[in-house]
Write an enzyme that holds these catalytic residues in place. Structure first.
Site, PDB file in Angstrom:
ATOM      1  N   GLY A 162       0.919  -1.244  -0.140  1.00  0.00           N
ATOM      2  CA  GLY A 162       0.003  -0.040  -0.047  1.00  0.00           C
ATOM      3  C   GLY A 162       0.774   1.268   0.169  1.00  0.00           C
ATOM      4  O   GLY A 162       0.629   2.279   0.567  1.00  0.00           O
ATOM      5  N   ALA A 163       2.110   1.236  -0.640  1.00  0.00           N
ATOM      6  CA  ALA A 163       3.101   2.443  -0.479  1.00  0.00           C
ATOM      7  C   ALA A 163       2.580   3.393  -1.683  1.00  0.00           C
ATOM      8  O   ALA A 163       3.465   4.201  -1.883  1.00  0.00           O
ATOM      9  CB  ALA A 163       4.376   1.882  -0.819  1.00  0.00           C
ATOM     10  N   SER A 208       0.585   5.625  -1.946  1.00  0.00           N
ATOM     11  CA  SER A 208       0.362   6.871  -1.226  1.00  0.00           C
ATOM     12  C   SER A 208      -0.086   6.811  -0.041  1.00  0.00           C
ATOM     13  O   SER A 208      -0.071   5.716   0.625  1.00  0.00           O
ATOM     14  CB  SER A 208      -1.062   7.634  -2.001  1.00  0.00           C
ATOM     15  OG  SER A 208      -2.198   6.559  -1.914  1.00  0.00           O
ATOM     16  N   GLY A 209      -0.410   7.998   0.690  1.00  0.00           N
ATOM     17  CA  GLY A 209      -0.903   7.911   2.325  1.00  0.00           C
ATOM     18  C   GLY A 209      -0.069   7.328   3.012  1.00  0.00           C
ATOM     19  O   GLY A 209       1.122   7.786   3.206  1.00  0.00           O
ATOM     20  N   ILE A 210      -0.623   6.519   4.041  1.00  0.00           N
ATOM     21  CA  ILE A 210       0.277   6.026   5.511  1.00  0.00           C
ATOM     22  C   ILE A 210       1.475   5.337   4.482  1.00  0.00           C
ATOM     23  O   ILE A 210       2.547   5.395   5.254  1.00  0.00           O
ATOM     24  CB  ILE A 210      -0.586   4.975   6.194  1.00  0.00           C
ATOM     25  CG1 ILE A 210      -1.822   5.743   6.947  1.00  0.00           C
ATOM     26  CG2 ILE A 210       0.386   4.348   7.170  1.00  0.00           C
ATOM     27  CD1 ILE A 210      -2.626   5.094   7.637  1.00  0.00           C
ATOM     28  N   TYR A 252     -15.994  -3.748   5.721  1.00  0.00           N
ATOM     29  CA  TYR A 252     -14.748  -3.259   5.835  1.00  0.00           C
ATOM     30  C   TYR A 252     -14.577  -3.275   7.437  1.00  0.00           C
ATOM     31  O   TYR A 252     -13.301  -3.859   7.729  1.00  0.00           O
ATOM     32  CB  TYR A 252     -14.832  -1.581   5.783  1.00  0.00           C
ATOM     33  CG  TYR A 252     -13.656  -1.066   6.268  1.00  0.00           C
ATOM     34  CD1 TYR A 252     -12.391  -0.984   5.435  1.00  0.00           C
ATOM     35  CD2 TYR A 252     -13.827  -0.338   7.302  1.00  0.00           C
ATOM     36  CE1 TYR A 252     -11.295  -0.344   5.984  1.00  0.00           C
ATOM     37  CE2 TYR A 252     -12.559   0.495   7.828  1.00  0.00           C
ATOM     38  CZ  TYR A 252     -11.316   0.195   6.913  1.00  0.00           C
ATOM     39  OH  TYR A 252     -10.128   0.906   7.645  1.00  0.00           O
TER      40      TYR A 252
END
Length: 288
Positions: free
Chosen positions: A24-25, A27-29, A172
């Site tokens: 999940g790199a 964007s964001g965290i 979720y």
């Protein structure tokens, strides 16, 4: 004249020589965490779905990216093979990728998309990398969960949400509860050879969950600027879990930001965690 004392050498970066894999790199965290790990001297492997963003981050860090579509289990298997070929050690596996949808869709593998992306994909990736992780002294698996786990409910007979009306936020929330159950079952299986922890990053001001009806009240309105934390702040718990000198004290733990967090009562059901592990292993085709 007394000579000046020699300059004090700068301390070595805390993660020099360590390999950190961040999913999940794009964007964001994930992007914020990857940058911080790189500044600390780690060899960072950024993994993302968005080719343009993931490659841009990798170019910024001076590393090679890896791409994956978590909605395709064969893609996760390919990613695991690439990581094993590239990384002779994995000190930190950050299972950070995730998603949410307001409408029920299925992946090419036949699973409800949020369930596969948030639970089955990191479960499979961790299983395929487990031997390498256990062979790396002091390794740790850190998974991004959520305080939404409190609103989830795991039904082992309906993991793909085929029954009744589909409620995107409830699904979720259930996958975030599954992250906690996965972390606790993984901790027991690792038996101290490595550690596993998960955390709630806070409500982060990113593009995440923009399609969720419930979360959209915050994510798509000015409330986001008032109540949300920055991606850098959201990545802080991940950083702390990756570098803390006593990871055994949070082995199997769920943190809300930097403190012990409240969990759904199902999270304490050891038998449920074991059954979910076995069922997940069957769904992705790995030994339980």
């Amino acid at each position: 004249m007394t000579p000046a004392p020699p300059p004090t050498p700068s301390p070595a970066p805390p993660l020099r020589g360590r390999t950190v894999v961040v999913t999940g790199a794009s964007s964001g965290i994930g992007a914020a965490a990857a940058r911080r790990f790189a500044r600390a001297g780690a060899r960072v492997v950024p993994v993302g779905r968005d080719p343009e963003r993931t490659r841009a981050l990798a170019a910024e860090l001076g590393v090679e990216p890896l791409l994956v579509d978590a909605a395709r289990l064969d893609d996760v298997r390919r990613l695991a093979g690439d990581l094993l070929e590239r990384c002779d050690r994995i000190d930190v596996l950050a299972n950070n990728a995730g998603g949410s949808s307001a409408r029920r869709t299925e992946t090419p593998d036949g699973h409800e998309t949020t369930f596969q992306v948030n639970h089955l994909a990191p479960f499979l990736l961790t299983a395929l990398l487990r031997e390498r992780i256990e062979a790396t002294p002091g390794a740790r698996v850190v998974t991004t969960s959520s305080a939404a786990n409190l609103l989830g409910r795991v039904d082992l007979d309906d993991l793909d949400s085929r029954r009744g009306r589909y409620r995107g936020f409830r699904v979720y929330a259930t996958t975030k509860l599954e992250n906690v159950l996965f972390t606790r079952a993984l901790s027991r299986r690792l038996g101290g050879t490595a550690t596993a922890s998960c955390f709630h990053p806070g409500v982060v001001a990113t593009r995440f969950a923009r399609d969720s009806v419930v979360a959209g009240v915050l994510y798509r309105t000015p409330l986001r600027r008032v109540l949300a934390v920055t991606p850098e702040e959201g990545a802080e718990p991940l950083w702390r879990l990756a570098v803390r000198p006593d990871p055994e004290t949070v082995d199997g733990a769920y943190l809300d930001r930097l403190a012990p967090g409240r969990v759904n009562r199902q999270a304490d059901d050891v038998e449920l965690a074991e059954q979910l592990w076995v069922r997940s292993a069957q769904l992705v085709g790995v030994p339980a």
